[in-house]
Write a protein that holds these residues in place. Structure first.
Motif, short mmCIF file in Angstrom:
data_model
loop_
_atom_site.label_atom_id
_atom_site.label_comp_id
_atom_site.label_asym_id
_atom_site.label_seq_id
_atom_site.Cartn_x
_atom_site.Cartn_y
_atom_site.Cartn_z
N GLU A 185 55.76 50.48 39.47
CA GLU A 185 55.24 51.85 38.65
C GLU A 185 56.37 52.41 38.15
O GLU A 185 57.64 52.48 38.28
CB GLU A 185 54.63 52.43 39.83
CG GLU A 185 54.16 53.69 39.28
CD GLU A 185 53.67 54.78 40.38
OE1 GLU A 185 53.59 56.01 40.02
OE2 GLU A 185 53.57 54.55 41.38
N GLU A 186 56.04 52.77 36.69
CA GLU A 186 57.05 53.67 35.99
C GLU A 186 56.48 55.08 35.79
O GLU A 186 55.36 55.26 35.61
CB GLU A 186 57.16 53.22 34.52
CG GLU A 186 58.26 53.95 33.75
CD GLU A 186 58.61 53.55 32.52
OE1 GLU A 186 59.32 54.24 31.50
OE2 GLU A 186 58.09 52.39 31.81
N VAL A 187 57.39 56.02 36.46
CA VAL A 187 56.98 57.40 36.42
C VAL A 187 56.85 57.77 34.96
O VAL A 187 57.66 58.09 34.41
CB VAL A 187 57.98 58.14 37.32
CG1 VAL A 187 57.52 59.67 37.42
CG2 VAL A 187 58.05 57.47 38.68
N GLY A 199 56.40 66.20 31.88
CA GLY A 199 56.88 66.73 32.86
C GLY A 199 56.06 66.60 34.02
O GLY A 199 55.05 66.18 34.07
N LEU A 200 56.78 67.12 35.22
CA LEU A 200 56.15 67.15 36.54
C LEU A 200 56.46 68.42 37.27
O LEU A 200 57.44 69.12 36.90
CB LEU A 200 56.97 65.88 37.42
CG LEU A 200 56.97 64.49 36.96
CD1 LEU A 200 57.86 63.74 37.89
CD2 LEU A 200 55.57 64.07 37.12
N GLU A 218 56.42 67.46 42.81
CA GLU A 218 56.71 66.14 42.40
C GLU A 218 57.91 65.76 42.29
O GLU A 218 58.19 64.47 42.83
CB GLU A 218 55.69 65.75 41.29
CG GLU A 218 54.05 65.97 41.74
CD GLU A 218 53.40 65.41 40.54
OE1 GLU A 218 53.60 64.10 40.02
OE2 GLU A 218 52.31 66.18 40.22
N ILE A 219 58.57 66.35 41.67
CA ILE A 219 60.24 65.93 41.31
C ILE A 219 60.80 65.93 42.88
O ILE A 219 61.48 65.08 42.99
CB ILE A 219 60.87 67.09 40.48
CG1 ILE A 219 60.22 66.81 39.09
CG2 ILE A 219 62.08 66.78 40.47
CD1 ILE A 219 60.60 68.04 38.14
N SER A 240 61.92 70.44 35.98
CA SER A 240 60.51 70.67 35.81
C SER A 240 60.15 71.50 34.48
O SER A 240 59.12 71.11 33.82
CB SER A 240 59.80 71.71 36.94
OG SER A 240 58.37 71.79 36.80
N GLU A 241 60.80 72.36 34.05
CA GLU A 241 60.93 73.11 32.83
C GLU A 241 61.27 72.25 31.60
O GLU A 241 60.93 72.61 30.50
CB GLU A 241 61.79 74.31 32.85
CG GLU A 241 60.98 75.18 33.93
CD GLU A 241 61.73 76.88 34.10
OE1 GLU A 241 62.88 76.63 33.41
OE2 GLU A 241 61.42 77.51 34.85
#
Length: 85
Positions: free
Chosen positions: A2-4, A9-10, A14-15, A55-56
């Motif tokens: 799986e490629e994220v 963004g996350l 999740e990060i 995240s930002e």
């Protein structure tokens, strides 16, 4: 495998889950302008601050991130990618 997808963004949680026990600095994109502007190479942010910034600013996350089970490849490394298959 799986490629994220990092295009949108996350969230920080999740990060954090993606990084897990790994060194968070491996996930920072050293070619990113913000990375250079903030002088992260010489003065790395804390893990909490780095996760917030990633995240930002999704482009601050090194790509690609490939996951297969518990194994992960961060960044473009052809040998590691082939080994993951």
């Amino acid at each position: 495998m799986e490629e994220v997808d990092l295009s949108k963004g996350l969230p920080e949680a999740e990060i954090e889950a993606l990084i897990g026990e790994r060194d968070y600095r491996l996930f920072l994109n050293t070619r990113n302008e913000l990375y250079r502007e903030l002088g992260m190479a010489q003065n790395p942010p804390s893990r909490k601050e780095a996760v917030r910034l990633m995240s930002e600013n999704p482009n601050l996350i090194r790509r690609p991130i490939l996951v297969k089970g518990k194994k992960m490849v961060v960044g473009w490394n052809e040998a590691d990618m082939k080994a993951l298959l």
